[in-house]
Design a protein around this motif. Structure first.
Motif, PDB file in Angstrom:
ATOM      1  N   UNK A  14       0.813  -1.207   0.000  1.00 12.14           N
ATOM      2  CA  UNK A  14       0.000   0.000   0.000  1.00 12.14           C
ATOM      3  C   UNK A  14       0.847   1.257   0.000  1.00 12.14           C
ATOM      4  N   UNK A  15       1.998   1.215   0.674  1.00  9.36           N
ATOM      5  CA  UNK A  15       2.917   2.360   0.701  1.00  9.36           C
ATOM      6  C   UNK A  15       3.386   2.691  -0.713  1.00  9.36           C
ATOM      7  N   UNK A  20       2.844   6.375  -5.466  1.00 11.09           N
ATOM      8  CA  UNK A  20       2.584   6.665  -6.880  1.00 11.09           C
ATOM      9  C   UNK A  20       1.435   7.643  -7.046  1.00 11.09           C
ATOM     10  N   UNK A  21       0.391   7.472  -6.238  1.00 13.77           N
ATOM     11  CA  UNK A  21      -0.756   8.380  -6.279  1.00 13.77           C
ATOM     12  C   UNK A  21      -0.328   9.797  -5.886  1.00 13.77           C
ATOM     13  N   UNK A  22       0.386   9.927  -4.759  1.00 15.53           N
ATOM     14  CA  UNK A  22       0.823  11.247  -4.275  1.00 15.53           C
ATOM     15  C   UNK A  22       1.707  11.928  -5.319  1.00 15.53           C
ATOM     16  N   UNK A  45       8.032  10.984  -0.806  1.00 18.07           N
ATOM     17  CA  UNK A  45       7.196  11.911  -1.572  1.00 18.07           C
ATOM     18  C   UNK A  45       6.776  13.127  -0.748  1.00 18.07           C
ATOM     19  N   UNK A  46       7.350  13.255   0.458  1.00 14.12           N
ATOM     20  CA  UNK A  46       7.074  14.413   1.287  1.00 14.12           C
ATOM     21  C   UNK A  46       5.852  14.281   2.175  1.00 14.12           C
ATOM     22  N   UNK A 163      -1.563  -0.148 -10.921  1.00 12.10           N
ATOM     23  CA  UNK A 163      -0.292   0.604 -10.949  1.00 12.10           C
ATOM     24  C   UNK A 163       0.918  -0.276 -11.216  1.00 12.10           C
ATOM     25  N   UNK A 164       0.820  -1.559 -10.908  1.00 16.13           N
ATOM     26  CA  UNK A 164       1.974  -2.432 -11.125  1.00 16.13           C
ATOM     27  C   UNK A 164       2.340  -2.549 -12.599  1.00 16.13           C
TER      28      UNK A 164
END
Length: 382
Positions: A14-15, A20-22, A45-46, A163-164
Motif C-alpha cells: 500500500x505504501x 505513486x498516487x501522491x 514523496x514528502x 499501478x503495477x
C-alpha cells in the motif's frame, strides 16, 4: 487555500501504491499537503507519516489481535487528527479492517472518503460491500472484475487500472541482474520471497530456508537470493538464519531487480505474486497463517485460487502450497521442477503473459490522481 489530504497505507504494498498516487497528484498540484500513515516511499514523496506502516503490517485474525494495542493506538491517533485537521479528503489504501473504522469517523465529520485498492471482498466476506456503500464516497479499483461488482452494489466506482503495470520493471536483463548482486549467471538462481510483514517472516522464512537447505544439499551450485522488504529490518530476518547453513544473498529492497536475476521464485501469497507474474518469472506460491485463523478464513473464501496472479489469470498458473502443504519438502520439489525442467519453466513464462493482458494498459496513478482532484473540486486537464 491549501488543501489537506490524509492518506492511510498500512502495509508495504500500500505504501508503494500510495506513493505513486501522491507523486501523480503533486505533478499537477504540488501545494496539496499529505499526512497520515505510511512507510519509506510515502516519506520520500514528502508525506508527513505520523505512524510508520511497518508497525501495522500483520496478517491473520489472531495475529491482528496480538498487535491490537499498537493498531488501536494508531486508529485513535488518526481519528483525533481527522477532528483536529479536518482534511479535505481521506484516502484509504487497502488495509480494510482499520480503514473502514476510520472511514466511519470521517463520515461522521462530513469528510469525503476515497478508497484506493479495494479490499478483496469479492473473495471473502462479501457482505462488507454494504458497509462500504455507507462509508465510502468513491472506490478506485485496480482489477477489471471489481468495477461491475461495486456498480451492481450501488457504490460509485472507477476502474483506474493496476499501478503495477507501469511500476514493475528492472533496468537489468537476467545476466546483468545476476552480476549486480554478485551471482554467477551461469548457475541457477532461486528467489526466496517470504513477505513484507513480520508475522509472515515468522511463519514462512523458516520453512523457506529449510527447503533451500534441502535444495542446496542436492544442488550445491544453486544460488539463493532474498529481497528484504522496506517494512522489515535485518533484525527481523537474522534469528531465522541462525543454525541454518544456507548461503542466501539478502538484498535490501530492489525486488524487481531480484526477480530479473531469478530462474524461479518461491513467494508468499500477496501482491508479490502479481509483481513476479508481470516480470514473467516462474513461481511457487506459499500461504500459511495461524491454524485457527485458517480454519475460520477458509470457510469464508469465495475464490478458487489464493494467489493474486492466478485470480487475475482465472487459472492455476502458479502452484499453490497452502497451510499444511507449505512444507519444506513440497516447496523444494516444486522449486526444483521449475528450476531444472526447462520445458515447464518456459511454459509458465508464456502463461504468465496472460496476467499482464488481463490488467490492461499503464496509467493507474494518473487515473486515480484525476479522481482525487475531482473529489477536491480541483479542475483537471482533459
Amino acid at each position: 487555500m491549501h488543501r489537506k489530504v490524509m492518506i492511510i497505507a498500512g502495509e508495504a504494498s500500500g505504501d508503494a501504491r500510495a506513493a505513486g498516487l501522491v507523486r501523480a497528484v503533486k505533478r499537477q498540484r504540488p501545494d496539496i499537503r499529505f499526512f497520515g500513515i505510511g512507510g519509506d516511499q510515502l516519506r520520500a514523496e514528502g508525506v508527513d507519516t505520523l505512524v510508520d506502516s511497518r508497525v501495522m503490517a500483520v496478517v491473520g485474525l489472531f495475529e491482528v489481535l496480538a498487535h491490537f494495542p499498537t493498531i488501536y493506538g494508531a486508529l485513535q491517533l488518526m481519528r483525533r487528527k481527522l477532528r483536529e485537521e479536518r482534511p479535505d479528503l481521506l484516502i484509504l489504501v487497502d488495509y480494510p479492517d482499520f480503514n473502514l473504522r476510520l472511514a466511519k469517523t470521517a463520515k461522521e465529520l462530513g469528510i469525503k472518503v476515497l478508497y484506493y485498492i479495494s479490499p478483496q471482498i469479492w473473495a471473502w466476506r462479501q457482505e462488507r460491500v454494504h458497509r462500504i456503500r455507507e462509508l465510502v464516497d468513491h472506490m478506485a479499483v485496480v482489477f477489471p472484475f471489481e468495477e461491475p461488482f461495486y456498480r451492481n452494489a450501488g457504490v460509485p466506482v472507477t476502474f483506474v487500472g493496476h499501478p503495477l503495470v507501469e511500476e514493475v520493471h528492472s533496468s537489468f536483463d537476467h545476466i546483468g541482474a545476476c552480476r549486480a548482486f554478485g551471482l554467477d549467471p551461469a548457475r541457477k538462481v532461486l528467489g526466496l520471497f517470504p513477505g513484507s510483514r513480520r508475522s509472515e517472516i515468522k511463519r514462512l522464512l523458516p520453512v523457506l530456508l529449510d527447503a533451500a537447505a534441502q535444495l542446496h544439499t542436492k544442488h550445491p551450485d544453486l544460488q539463493f537470493i532474498l529481497p528484504r522488504a522496506s517494512t522489515l529490518s535485518e533484525a527481523d530476518l537474522a534469528p531465522h538464519f541462525a543454525g541454518r547453513n544456507v548461503p542466501v544473498t539478502v538484498v535490501p529492497g530492489r525486488a524487481y531487480d531480484v526477480m530479473a536475476a531469478c530462474d524461479a521464485i518461491v513467494s508468499a501469497s500477496g501482491t508479490a505474486t502479481l509483481e513476479i507474474a508481470l516480470m514473467r518469472t516462474p513461481l511457487v506460491v506459499i500461504y500459511k497463517i495461524a491454524p485457527l485463523s485458517y480454519r475460520i478464513m477458509s470457510r469464508m473464501v469465495k475464490v478458487n485460487h489464493i494467489a493474486l496472479c492466478n485470480i487475475v489469470a482465472g487459472a492455476r498458473i502458479a502452484p499453490e502450497l497452502i497451510q499444511h502443504d507449505a512444507k519444506a519438502d513440497r516447496i523444494a520439489d516444486e522449486a526444483e521442477s521449475l528450476l531444472y525442467d526447462t520445458m515447464r519453466n518456459a511454459q509458465m513464462r508464456e502463461r504468465l503473459s496472460l496476467v499482464r493482458e488481463k490488467l490492461g494498459a499503464a496509467g493507474a496513478s494518473d487515473n486515480v490522481a484525476r479522481v482525487v482532484l475531482q473529489m477536491l473540486d480541483i479542475p483537471t486537464p482533459r
